[in-house]
Design an enzyme around this catalytic site. Structure first.
Site, PDB file in Angstrom:
ATOM      1  N   LYS A  76       0.944  -1.357   0.111  1.00 24.18           N
ATOM      2  CA  LYS A  76       0.020  -0.065  -0.151  1.00 24.18           C
ATOM      3  C   LYS A  76       0.995   1.179   0.112  1.00 24.18           C
ATOM      4  O   LYS A  76       0.649   2.354  -0.769  1.00 24.18           O
ATOM      5  CB  LYS A  76      -0.938  -0.150   1.270  1.00 24.18           C
ATOM      6  CG  LYS A  76      -1.745   0.982   1.406  1.00 24.18           C
ATOM      7  CD  LYS A  76      -3.079   0.612   2.317  1.00 24.18           C
ATOM      8  CE  LYS A  76      -2.832   0.945   3.740  1.00 24.18           C
ATOM      9  NZ  LYS A  76      -3.033   2.338   3.957  1.00 24.18           N
ATOM     10  N   SER A  77       1.985   1.183   0.796  1.00 24.96           N
ATOM     11  CA  SER A  77       2.752   2.474   0.959  1.00 24.96           C
ATOM     12  C   SER A  77       3.279   2.812  -0.343  1.00 24.96           C
ATOM     13  O   SER A  77       3.443   4.003  -0.854  1.00 24.96           O
ATOM     14  CB  SER A  77       3.663   2.445   1.971  1.00 24.96           C
ATOM     15  OG  SER A  77       3.132   2.234   3.325  1.00 24.96           O
ATOM     16  N   ARG A  86       2.818   6.099  -3.366  1.00 23.52           N
ATOM     17  CA  ARG A  86       4.075   6.849  -4.002  1.00 23.52           C
ATOM     18  C   ARG A  86       3.943   6.833  -5.357  1.00 23.52           C
ATOM     19  O   ARG A  86       4.337   7.778  -6.162  1.00 23.52           O
ATOM     20  CB  ARG A  86       5.198   6.499  -3.026  1.00 23.52           C
ATOM     21  CG  ARG A  86       5.170   6.938  -1.814  1.00 23.52           C
ATOM     22  CD  ARG A  86       5.983   6.191  -0.771  1.00 23.52           C
ATOM     23  NE  ARG A  86       6.141   6.410   0.625  1.00 23.52           N
ATOM     24  CZ  ARG A  86       5.361   6.443   1.623  1.00 23.52           C
ATOM     25  NH1 ARG A  86       4.241   5.673   1.466  1.00 23.52           N
ATOM     26  NH2 ARG A  86       5.519   7.075   2.670  1.00 23.52           N
ATOM     27  N   GLY A 134      -4.957   8.362   5.295  1.00 20.11           N
ATOM     28  CA  GLY A 134      -4.173   9.577   5.827  1.00 20.11           C
ATOM     29  C   GLY A 134      -3.216   9.518   4.813  1.00 20.11           C
ATOM     30  O   GLY A 134      -2.460  10.772   4.712  1.00 20.11           O
ATOM     31  N   ARG A 159      -8.558  13.061  12.045  1.00 26.97           N
ATOM     32  CA  ARG A 159      -6.971  12.758  12.250  1.00 26.97           C
ATOM     33  C   ARG A 159      -6.157  14.037  12.310  1.00 26.97           C
ATOM     34  O   ARG A 159      -6.564  14.983  11.210  1.00 26.97           O
ATOM     35  CB  ARG A 159      -6.541  11.738  11.037  1.00 26.97           C
ATOM     36  CG  ARG A 159      -7.313  10.514  11.426  1.00 26.97           C
ATOM     37  CD  ARG A 159      -6.866   9.449  10.526  1.00 26.97           C
ATOM     38  NE  ARG A 159      -5.600   9.048  10.657  1.00 26.97           N
ATOM     39  CZ  ARG A 159      -4.968   8.146  10.067  1.00 26.97           C
ATOM     40  NH1 ARG A 159      -5.492   7.617   9.061  1.00 26.97           N
ATOM     41  NH2 ARG A 159      -3.627   7.802  10.029  1.00 26.97           N
ATOM     42  N   SER A 166       6.961  10.326  11.829  1.00 27.26           N
ATOM     43  CA  SER A 166       6.099   9.694  10.695  1.00 27.26           C
ATOM     44  C   SER A 166       6.670  10.030   8.995  1.00 27.26           C
ATOM     45  O   SER A 166       6.828  11.128   8.937  1.00 27.26           O
ATOM     46  CB  SER A 166       4.859  10.679  10.857  1.00 27.26           C
ATOM     47  OG  SER A 166       3.994  10.706   9.652  1.00 27.26           O
ATOM     48  N   GLN A 226       4.787   9.368   6.686  1.00 29.99           N
ATOM     49  CA  GLN A 226       3.812  10.572   5.893  1.00 29.99           C
ATOM     50  C   GLN A 226       4.122  11.935   5.870  1.00 29.99           C
ATOM     51  O   GLN A 226       4.376  12.592   4.671  1.00 29.99           O
ATOM     52  CB  GLN A 226       2.236  10.347   6.222  1.00 29.99           C
ATOM     53  CG  GLN A 226       1.660   8.968   6.058  1.00 29.99           C
ATOM     54  CD  GLN A 226       0.366   8.694   6.635  1.00 29.99           C
ATOM     55  OE1 GLN A 226       0.029   9.433   7.335  1.00 29.99           O
ATOM     56  NE2 GLN A 226      -0.152   7.461   6.321  1.00 29.99           N
ATOM     57  N   ASP A 254       2.126  -0.555  12.156  1.00 26.11           N
ATOM     58  CA  ASP A 254       0.846  -0.886  11.419  1.00 26.11           C
ATOM     59  C   ASP A 254       0.458  -2.273  11.766  1.00 26.11           C
ATOM     60  O   ASP A 254      -0.594  -2.742  11.387  1.00 26.11           O
ATOM     61  CB  ASP A 254       0.815  -0.740   9.711  1.00 26.11           C
ATOM     62  CG  ASP A 254       0.743   0.668   9.206  1.00 26.11           C
ATOM     63  OD1 ASP A 254       0.329   1.539  10.035  1.00 26.11           O
ATOM     64  OD2 ASP A 254       1.009   0.946   8.245  1.00 26.11           O
ATOM     65  N   LYS A 287      -4.486   6.820  14.591  1.00 24.13           N
ATOM     66  CA  LYS A 287      -4.596   6.122  13.281  1.00 24.13           C
ATOM     67  C   LYS A 287      -6.240   6.073  12.841  1.00 24.13           C
ATOM     68  O   LYS A 287      -6.919   7.081  13.244  1.00 24.13           O
ATOM     69  CB  LYS A 287      -4.038   4.610  13.226  1.00 24.13           C
ATOM     70  CG  LYS A 287      -2.531   4.674  13.842  1.00 24.13           C
ATOM     71  CD  LYS A 287      -1.670   5.150  12.714  1.00 24.13           C
ATOM     72  CE  LYS A 287      -0.215   5.021  12.773  1.00 24.13           C
ATOM     73  NZ  LYS A 287       0.476   5.850  11.732  1.00 24.13           N
TER      74      LYS A 287
HETATM   75  C1  S3P Z   1       2.496   5.218   5.977  1.00 22.30           C
HETATM   76  C2  S3P Z   1       3.155   5.817   7.242  1.00 22.30           C
HETATM   77  C3  S3P Z   1       2.531   5.385   8.503  1.00 22.30           C
HETATM   78  C4  S3P Z   1       1.584   4.068   8.735  1.00 22.30           C
HETATM   79  C5  S3P Z   1       0.675   4.179   7.629  1.00 22.30           C
HETATM   80  C6  S3P Z   1       1.440   4.177   6.021  1.00 22.30           C
HETATM   81  C7  S3P Z   1       3.102   5.407   4.965  1.00 22.30           C
HETATM   82  O1  S3P Z   1       1.736   6.521   9.203  1.00 22.30           O
HETATM   83  O2  S3P Z   1       0.856   3.960   9.764  1.00 22.30           O
HETATM   84  O3  S3P Z   1      -0.165   3.189   7.185  1.00 22.30           O
HETATM   85  O4  S3P Z   1       2.903   5.050   3.844  1.00 22.30           O
HETATM   86  O5  S3P Z   1       4.074   6.463   4.957  1.00 22.30           O
HETATM   87  P1  S3P Z   1       2.619   7.798   9.865  1.00 22.30           P
HETATM   88  O6  S3P Z   1       3.447   8.491   8.764  1.00 22.30           O
HETATM   89  O7  S3P Z   1       1.525   8.636  10.216  1.00 22.30           O
HETATM   90  O8  S3P Z   1       3.236   7.029  11.091  1.00 22.30           O
END
Ligand code: S3P
Length: 429
Positions: free
Chosen positions: A25-26, A30, A96, A124, A167, A169, A315, A342
């Protein structure tokens, strides 16, 4: 996400089989964003099937990026750095990652964007991205630090930003804004977080430097489209590995799985806690490691997750906590306050659902202490509309006595729509 959907999970006696999981997913988020602002066409195979990553693609389309999906391949026609003004709000759904990372991109555009989300996302915290983006020159309106966000984009200047929370993100948001800023942007992180944005930017042709805990990017570098296959999602694999950990003698094969070192700490922790894991066929693709995992259940011991490990496993903690009562020594989770912000308050949700199953749990501000050697009973589980809570308790249900009903089970589609059928394929009854 409507939460009336229910799935009944019956106890199992083992786990055996193989599963090839959809793309991480991450990385999917991107690649979709970077392909959109790159020059030329990108061809992305094994893009995540989750609703969150569909939200990112839909937002990119609203920003003028054309893409088509053919079977397991998405072809994205990059527009280069200048996107087009959306005709309506950018709907980030439950995601998020979409809202925080896309904010970095639209902050550098010559138009105003409105980013909205569902009820969970609307609660959030966004202050963490508003602060650095404002420092870079963006003008952002929010609801006291929460969505919806109205981002008036424009010329940005580089920042030297030290993140107060670990974080990925936030780091990614600042680095992506840094692409559009004049000068060199620097982001310092208190603990190492996943580095997919840095790895992906390099794959798309951008120079990124890392010094100690700081990542640096220069504005104005062009991106070039790529052809890539996204490795399987290791955070989704965590649920099936958790299931394997519960049954001595279980056998699980997961080919083509993401092995990025900033994500694979999960495997070390599972091994320390008693699951036997072998990794084979390790290779690199566009800077990301991918491998095949063979896992075998043995003694499920438990242990402690704290400090940098809590950030690295953020996660995966829900599933580890949900199966903690079955461990020999219990599981203690510390330094994981971020779990409270979260998709749901995951500390409270795990504690409440474990108690419904009859477990003893100590809930703390920054974690949980769950004694081992407890037998759980099937119960009605409230997913709180949170995919990871729904899936975590489907795994806990496998060793409970009696049936468990997961309410709001359809939230699993946020990251893995085929979760329940795949689980049924892998468990033995
Ligand atoms: C993610 C970062 C994490 C994670 C989220 C995905 C990402 O969040 O919990 O599911 O893809 O960069 P945070 O950056 O808020 O820790």
């Amino acid at each position: 996400m409507p939460s009336e959907s229910q799935v009944v999970v019956r106890p199992a006696r083992g786990v055996r089989g193989s599963a090839r999981l959809p793309g991480d997913k991450s990385i999917s988020h991107r690649y979709a964003m970077l392909a959109g602002i790159a020059e030329g066409v990108s061809r992305i195979e094994n893009y995540s099937t989750g609703a969150d990553c569909a939200s990112t693609l839909a937002c990119m389309r609203s920003l003028g990026v054309r893409w088509e999906k053919k079977d397991n391949l998405i072809e994205i026609h990059g527009r280069g750095p200048g996107l087009s003004a959306p005709s309506g709000p950018l709907d980030c759904g439950n995601s998020g990652s979409t809202m925080r990372m896309l904010s970095g991109i639209v902050a550098g555009q010559k138009f105003t964007s409105e980013l909205i989300g569902d009820a969970s996302l609307s609660r959030r915290p966004m202050e963490r991205i508003i602060r650095p983006l404002t420092e870079m020159g963006a003008n952002i309106e929010s609801q006291q630090g929460r969505p919806p966000l109205r981002i008036h984009g424009g010329a940005l200047k580089a920042v030297d930003y030290k993140m107060p929370v670990a974080s990925a993100q936030v780091k990614s948001c600042v680095l992506l804004a840094g692409l559009f800023a004049e000068g060199e942007t620097r982001v310092g992180e208190p603990l190492r977080t996943r580095d997919h944005t840095e790895v992906a930017l390099r794959a798309f042709g951008v120079t990124i430097e890392r010094k100690g805990n700081e990542t640096r990017i220069r504005g104005g570098s062009p991106l070039h489209g790529i052809e890539a296959r996204i490795p399987g999602d290791i955070s989704t694999a965590a649920f099936f590995l958790g299931a394997a950990a519960l049954f001595p003698g279980s056998q699980l094969l997961l080919p083509g799985l993401l092995m990025n070192p900033t994500r694979a700490r999960l495997l070390d922790i599972l091994m320390q806690m008693g699951l036997q894991i072998a990794v084979t066929q390790l290779e690199e693709t566009h800077g990301e490691m991918v491998g095949t995992i063979q896992a075998q259940g043995d003694q499920w011991n438990g242990g402690v997750i704290s400090g940098a490990d809590s950030a690295a496993l953020i996660d995966e903690i829900p599933v580890l906590a949900a199966i903690a009562p079955y461990s020999a020594h219990g599981i203690e989770i510390r330094d994981a306050r971020e779990l409270r912000v979260k998709e749901s308050d995951r500390i409270a949700a795990v504690a409440a659902n474990l108690r419904r199953m009859g477990a003893q749990v100590e809930e703390r501000e920054d974690g949980l202490k769950i004694p081992g050697n407890q037998q759980l009973r099937g119960a009605d589980i409230d997913s709180h509309g949170d995919h990871r809570i729904a899936m975590a308790f489907a795994i806990a249900a496998l060793r409970a006595t009696g049936e468990t009903v997961i309410h709001g089970a359809d939230s699993a589609a946020i990251s893995y729509p085929a979760f329940f059928p795949t689980l049924e394929d892998l468990v033995q009854r």
